[in-house]
Write a protein that holds these residues in place. Structure first.
Motif, PDB file in Angstrom:
ATOM      1  N   GLY A   1      33.539  -4.901  88.529  1.00  0.00           N
ATOM      2  CA  GLY A   1      33.684  -5.286  89.927  1.00  0.00           C
ATOM      3  C   GLY A   1      32.393  -5.030  90.679  1.00  0.00           C
TER       4      GLY A   1
ATOM      5  N   TRP B   1      27.227  -2.714  90.330  1.00  0.00           N
ATOM      6  CA  TRP B   1      28.364  -3.184  89.534  1.00  0.00           C
ATOM      7  C   TRP B   1      29.054  -1.991  88.896  1.00  0.00           C
ATOM      8  CZ3 TRP B   1      29.752  -8.220  89.739  1.00  0.00           C
ATOM      9  CH2 TRP B   1      28.803  -9.133  90.201  1.00  0.00           C
ATOM     10  N   LEU B   2      30.359  -2.015  88.896  1.00  0.00           N
ATOM     11  CA  LEU B   2      31.123  -0.904  88.344  1.00  0.00           C
ATOM     12  C   LEU B   2      32.007  -1.411  87.212  1.00  0.00           C
ATOM     13  CD1 LEU B   2      31.902   2.099  88.582  1.00  0.00           C
ATOM     14  CD2 LEU B   2      33.729   1.410  90.140  1.00  0.00           C
TER      15      LEU B   2
ATOM     16  N   VAL C   1      38.902   4.256  90.608  1.00  0.00           N
ATOM     17  CA  VAL C   1      39.275   2.929  91.096  1.00  0.00           C
ATOM     18  C   VAL C   1      40.775   2.919  91.386  1.00  0.00           C
ATOM     19  CG1 VAL C   1      39.260   0.454  90.625  1.00  0.00           C
ATOM     20  CG2 VAL C   1      37.420   1.904  89.737  1.00  0.00           C
TER      21      VAL C   1
ATOM     22  N   HIS D   1      33.566   7.910  89.772  1.00  0.00           N
ATOM     23  CA  HIS D   1      34.266   6.809  90.428  1.00  0.00           C
ATOM     24  C   HIS D   1      35.744   6.793  90.026  1.00  0.00           C
ATOM     25  CE1 HIS D   1      30.575   4.728  91.860  1.00  0.00           C
ATOM     26  NE2 HIS D   1      30.042   5.335  90.815  1.00  0.00           N
TER      27      HIS D   1
ATOM     28  N   ASP E   1      37.064   1.783  95.506  1.00  0.00           N
ATOM     29  CA  ASP E   1      36.233   2.652  94.678  1.00  0.00           C
ATOM     30  C   ASP E   1      35.999   3.961  95.437  1.00  0.00           C
ATOM     31  OD1 ASP E   1      34.375   3.777  92.901  1.00  0.00           O
ATOM     32  OD2 ASP E   1      32.695   2.763  93.889  1.00  0.00           O
TER      33      ASP E   1
ATOM     34  N   VAL F   1      30.671  -3.458  93.950  1.00  0.00           N
ATOM     35  CA  VAL F   1      30.896  -2.493  95.017  1.00  0.00           C
ATOM     36  C   VAL F   1      30.316  -3.034  96.312  1.00  0.00           C
ATOM     37  CG1 VAL F   1      30.525  -0.123  95.792  1.00  0.00           C
ATOM     38  CG2 VAL F   1      30.770  -0.608  93.349  1.00  0.00           C
TER      39      VAL F   1
ATOM     40  N   LEU G   1      35.918  -2.691  96.321  1.00  0.00           N
ATOM     41  CA  LEU G   1      35.427  -3.174  95.026  1.00  0.00           C
ATOM     42  C   LEU G   1      36.046  -4.541  94.810  1.00  0.00           C
ATOM     43  CD1 LEU G   1      33.886  -2.297  92.349  1.00  0.00           C
ATOM     44  CD2 LEU G   1      36.156  -1.722  91.463  1.00  0.00           C
TER      45      LEU G   1
END
Length: 425
Positions: free
Chosen positions: A202, A213-214, A180, A178, A171, A204, A145
């Motif tokens: 972040g 996107w996370l 992190v 998820h 990730d 992925v 990530l």
């Protein structure tokens, strides 16, 4: 390009980086013609940027080598009987215990995997990609990530600018959930990221037609719990105090780092200006990061006496005294970094021949943004108990909440610094 009459940037507390709030133009080369008269594209799409990273020896190639080298290590860790979450936690502890971060960040590895295994030292990408490789080798989905640290500024998702990113996290995915991870700081408990990494979102790094996107933040509330036992000694013209401070989450992390870095700075950070130590500071759970960090000490302060009345500060100067939100208005978010809570509990022993003639009024405020509670009780002729806490329920507040937050800080400063007044019977 010319821009006129740009308003001044007014720096203030609770922001990420000034880079996020100043007006600027960002350029990136979109294409060039090489020596063979071939057009080479630079700025393309997020999926192509992801593919580029996966193809690089210093990123995707390094990750594949990590997974291959980690397989033998994972096979010796006896993970079979553990839950998936416990497996991940045990692998993260292994990496933290066996590898040291050299203090350098970035989004590319700095060495070959075999060199990392030999030297046991690497940059953040070396270490975190190795953790991702270990988790993958254990049969659990784990992807890099890439993020921007708080100091580097926030990521703009409009265009695939590679320079927005300067750090790599892990990730891990368990049944669609998820987790992190970062393995650079041994003082961070499982589920905690270093504060520098708490910066919204972040990218992925895994194959797919669309970029994933996370959004992530710290789920925990970091707290400091102050306990005071105060006895005014009239004959010695001082207040004798027993103090205990318990810290959790990022507040515990901050204390641990200060203690390990400098005993002098730690002492200055723990004691208020009015206190004089009468013995040494005792610290508990320095390395037991899953437990509350504990500080205990005894200290004296001078009695504040006016016209024969004793003025007592129930919280001994540990409540905040300055509002860091100073601007009349604000157009950018208020970034707390993480959710915060402070709790104060004070027992005041009334000297013989004195009585309590004035105590602070009680107060309760609660809404979606904050919770404040303050309670002062005269237990009997010889004891007064004062307790208060406040909790910021969000780690990031929208700019529209600025004036409310500024008002809450003023309320906390005023209420938590109110005095108790004792007078002769």
């Amino acid at each position: 390009f010319v821009k006129k009459d740009i308003p001044a940037f007014k720096d203030e507390s609770f922001i990420t980086s000034y880079k996020d709030y100043i007006i600027k133009l960002i350029f990136q080369e979109s294409e060039y013609i090489n020596g063979f008269a071939t057009k080479v594209e630079i700025m393309t799409t997020w999926p192509k940027l992801i593919q580029k990273l996966q193809d690089l020896d210093s990123f995707g190639g390094y990750l594949r080598s990590c997974k291959s080298n980690a397989k033998d290590i994972v096979d010796t860790m006896h993970l079979e009987s553990l839950t998936t979450l416990d497996k991940i936690e045990k692998m993260q502890k292994f990496v933290k215990s066996n590898f040291s971060w050299d203090g350098n960040s970035g989004k590319f590895s700095s060495q070959k995997v075999k060199e990392l295994l030999k030297t046991k030292i690497g940059n953040s990408t070396d270490i975190n990609l190795f953790l991702a490789g270990m988790i993958s080798a254990a049969g659990i989905e784990a992807n890099p990530l890439i993020i921007s640290t708080r100091e580097n500024g926030k990521i703009k998702a409009d265009y695939p600018f590679e320079q927005f990113f300067n750090y790599v996290l892990v990730d891990a995915v368990i049944e669609g959930q998820h987790i992190v991870l970062d393995a650079t700081d041994p003082l961070c408990n499982f589920g905690m990221l270093p504060p520098r990494c708490l910066n919204d979102v972040g990218l992925v790094i895994k194959k797919g037609d669309e970029a994933e996107w996370l959004n992530f933040s710290s789920p925990i509330i970091s707290s400091i719990n102050y306990t005071f036992d105060l006895t005014p000694g009239i004959e010695k013209d001082s207040i004798n105090g027993k103090f205990r401070i318990l810290a959790s989450g990022y507040e515990a992390l901050n204390y641990r780092k200060k203690y390990l870095k400098s005993s002098i700075d730690f002492k200055d950070d723990v004691l208020t200006n009015s206190l004089t130590l009468t013995d040494s500071i005792q610290v508990e759970n320095l390395k037991q990061i899953e437990k509350l960090f504990s500080i205990k000490f005894n200290a004296n302060s001078s009695i504040n006496e006016i016209d024969g009345k004793i003025i007592v500060s129930p919280f001994s100067g540990y409540a905040i005294t300055e509002n860091l939100l100073k601007q009349p208005s604000r157009t950018y978010p208020i970034e707390m970094v993480y959710k915060k809570k402070r709790t104060f509990t004070s027992t005041i022993h009334v000297p013989k021949g004195y009585k309590t003639i004035s105590k602070p009024e009680n107060l309760t405020i609660e809404n979606d943004d904050i919770k404040i509670n303050y309670l002062a009780i005269i237990v009997n002729d010889s004891i007064v108990k004062v307790a208060g806490f406040y909790e910021f329920k969000r780690d990031v507040y929208d700019a529209s909440s600025y004036l409310d937050l500024k008002s809450y800080f003023n309320t906390i400063i005023d209420k938590f610094n109110e005095k108790l007044i004792l007078a002769k019977e």
